[in-house]
Design an enzyme around this catalytic site. Sequence first.
Site, PDB file in Angstrom:
ATOM      1  CE  LYS A 173      -2.182   3.095   2.029  1.00  0.00           C
ATOM      2  NZ  LYS A 173      -1.740   4.580   1.361  1.00  0.00           N
ATOM      3  CB  VAL A 210      -7.629   1.686   1.810  1.00  0.00           C
ATOM      4  CG1 VAL A 210      -6.477   0.200   0.720  1.00  0.00           C
ATOM      5  CG2 VAL A 210      -8.265   2.383   1.060  1.00  0.00           C
ATOM      6  CD  GLU A 249      13.400   3.680   9.217  1.00  0.00           C
ATOM      7  OE1 GLU A 249      12.768   4.729   9.563  1.00  0.00           O
ATOM      8  OE2 GLU A 249      13.314   3.395   7.827  1.00  0.00           O
ATOM      9  CB  CYS A 283      13.157   9.006   8.851  1.00  0.00           C
ATOM     10  SG  CYS A 283      14.495   7.339   7.883  1.00  0.00           S
ATOM     11  CD  GLU A 382      10.892  12.123  11.029  1.00  0.00           C
ATOM     12  OE1 GLU A 382      10.133  12.342  11.445  1.00  0.00           O
ATOM     13  OE2 GLU A 382      12.128  12.362  10.716  1.00  0.00           O
TER      14      GLU A 382
HETATM   15  P1  ADP Z   1       2.969  11.115   6.924  1.00  0.00           P
HETATM   16  O1  ADP Z   1       2.502  11.914   8.494  1.00  0.00           O
HETATM   17  O2  ADP Z   1       4.198  11.494   6.288  1.00  0.00           O
HETATM   18  O3  ADP Z   1       2.612  11.318   5.429  1.00  0.00           O
HETATM   19  P2  ADP Z   1       2.389   8.374   7.167  1.00  0.00           P
HETATM   20  O4  ADP Z   1       3.411   7.729   8.029  1.00  0.00           O
HETATM   21  O5  ADP Z   1       1.163   8.999   7.806  1.00  0.00           O
HETATM   22  O6  ADP Z   1       3.244   9.400   6.458  1.00  0.00           O
HETATM   23  O7  ADP Z   1       1.714   7.838   6.187  1.00  0.00           O
HETATM   24  C1  ADP Z   1       2.870   6.397   5.853  1.00  0.00           C
HETATM   25  C2  ADP Z   1       2.003   5.467   4.819  1.00  0.00           C
HETATM   26  O8  ADP Z   1       1.123   5.151   6.620  1.00  0.00           O
HETATM   27  C3  ADP Z   1       1.692   6.086   4.022  1.00  0.00           C
HETATM   28  O9  ADP Z   1       0.850   4.847   3.376  1.00  0.00           O
HETATM   29  C4  ADP Z   1       0.151   6.359   4.630  1.00  0.00           C
HETATM   30  O10 ADP Z   1      -1.459   6.222   3.856  1.00  0.00           O
HETATM   31  C5  ADP Z   1      -0.129   5.151   5.459  1.00  0.00           C
HETATM   32  N1  ADP Z   1      -0.925   5.149   6.572  1.00  0.00           N
HETATM   33  C6  ADP Z   1      -1.646   6.357   6.943  1.00  0.00           C
HETATM   34  N2  ADP Z   1      -1.911   6.238   8.214  1.00  0.00           N
HETATM   35  C7  ADP Z   1      -2.610   4.843   8.275  1.00  0.00           C
HETATM   36  C8  ADP Z   1      -3.132   4.165   9.269  1.00  0.00           C
HETATM   37  N3  ADP Z   1      -4.013   4.864  10.056  1.00  0.00           N
HETATM   38  N4  ADP Z   1      -3.122   2.621   9.646  1.00  0.00           N
HETATM   39  C9  ADP Z   1      -2.473   2.408   8.236  1.00  0.00           C
HETATM   40  N5  ADP Z   1      -1.474   3.272   7.703  1.00  0.00           N
HETATM   41  C10 ADP Z   1      -1.675   4.450   7.670  1.00  0.00           C
END
Ligand code: ADP
Length: 478
Positions: A173, A210, A249, A283, A382
Amino acid sequence: MLIDGELRLTAGGATFDVVHPATTEVAGQATDGTVADMDCAVGAARRAFDGTDWSRDVEFRYHCLIQLADALEEQKEHLRRVLITEVGCPVSVTGSQIDEPINEVRHWAEHGRAFEYVTDNGVHETPLGPAHRKVFYEAAGVVGAITPWNVPFYLNIAETMPALMAGNTVVLKPAQLTPWSGSELGRIVAERTDIPAGVFNVVVSNANEVGAALSADPRVDMITFTGSTATGRAILAAGAATVKKTLLELGGKSAHIVLDDADLSASLPMAAMMGCVMSGQSCILPSRILLPRKRYDEGLAILAASMANFPVGDPWTPGIMQGPQISQTQREKVLGLIRSGVESGARVITGGGVPGNLPVGYYVQPTLLADVDPNARVAQEEIFGPVLTVTPYDTEDEAVAIANNSIYGLSGEVSSADVDRAVSVARRMRTGNVTINGRSHFGIRSPFGGIKQSGLGRRNGEEGFREYLESKTVGMPG
Ligand code: ADP
């Protein structure tokens, strides 16, 4: 998307825009997958794991990964353009983001082929007689891989290739801002490899739910994730109900301890570069520079000169080392943190805003903040922007304490003329990785990961392969 061996759009045809951060123009669309699409993909991955020989046929997996590496190699200039378009990362720094990851597909193929999947644990006395134990290393099962937008092609590869080569089936994903690096990987798997239907799936979506559905699905055995600490916590919580194995990570706020005997003219220009390439959207970069007070002004002057002259601009132009931030939201976040730093008493030495010569695109000036309070937000959160903070210290103990004053523990750096002294300081840093005098800790053959709230588990190295395996100890007579 690639679901159960089929390249397809979401039912109903909904799409979302992909924006090129250097022009802010819409570059094209991605299909907007749904929770129902994720449900199909997880079902396919489960069936492929339970119903095919994928997890037991290491030679076939090797064959498929080498096919994939060859196909990626052939299409790598296309993949590079896709990456630059969706991330805005400069063409000059794409070697580590396109060329090296393709080599890493070969690395994992070779590593997985040579791996010893059965070891002899010896003979042990038991009440019913001697038990001969063997340990079998077997795939974890269905792996959900959730990736972020900062280095999407690399992280899609880094999360999924060791998983596949260890015999797992995978649902990838990708992040909302960078769907194409993921969908292109899915297309190449479908068009150019013998990877069976359901073994590798890609679900693209503009909705966080998703990814959340993937991390909560009981049919998924393991989640591998790279991204923010906040999302990592949500994923860990979502997997708790089914006790999912979780590899995380997460964020970092790494310190660079410059010792009083360091060669500042060697270490600080490199530190400035590390802070700005990828627009600071990494990171592991050591973004908190700790300078000995007696060499503070000298150090600030070197950092300021390097950052003020840093080549920022159009990512398609060779020689440019810093492109835009990925989105307006990210730029606002970076500028907001710079403002909060100033409000907490930091001094802007260079940068601090939007470059005047780049009115279009989500650019931020390379920014050096001095006199930063180690407890200020700008030293604790960060930033994910081209911003370095500088804090003076008096003693080595104080430097170590400031470095460790963080919820994170991902990376770090020490500079010193005396490597043994630098190593002893590195050993005191509560972090998963340390670079000394610019000699990087990071590489495919070395374990990488964080402690504290920077993560769980390791990527790369021997550890990074074993993460995707479970051991099964079998006792038998003899
Ligand atoms: P940023 O905040 O920098 O956009 P995230 O850590 O939120 O980075 O996003 C990294 C990934 O995690 C993306 O693929 C995002 O769609 C996914 N993501 C965001 N929220 C959730 C969640 N609650 N559960 C699973 N995946 C998530």
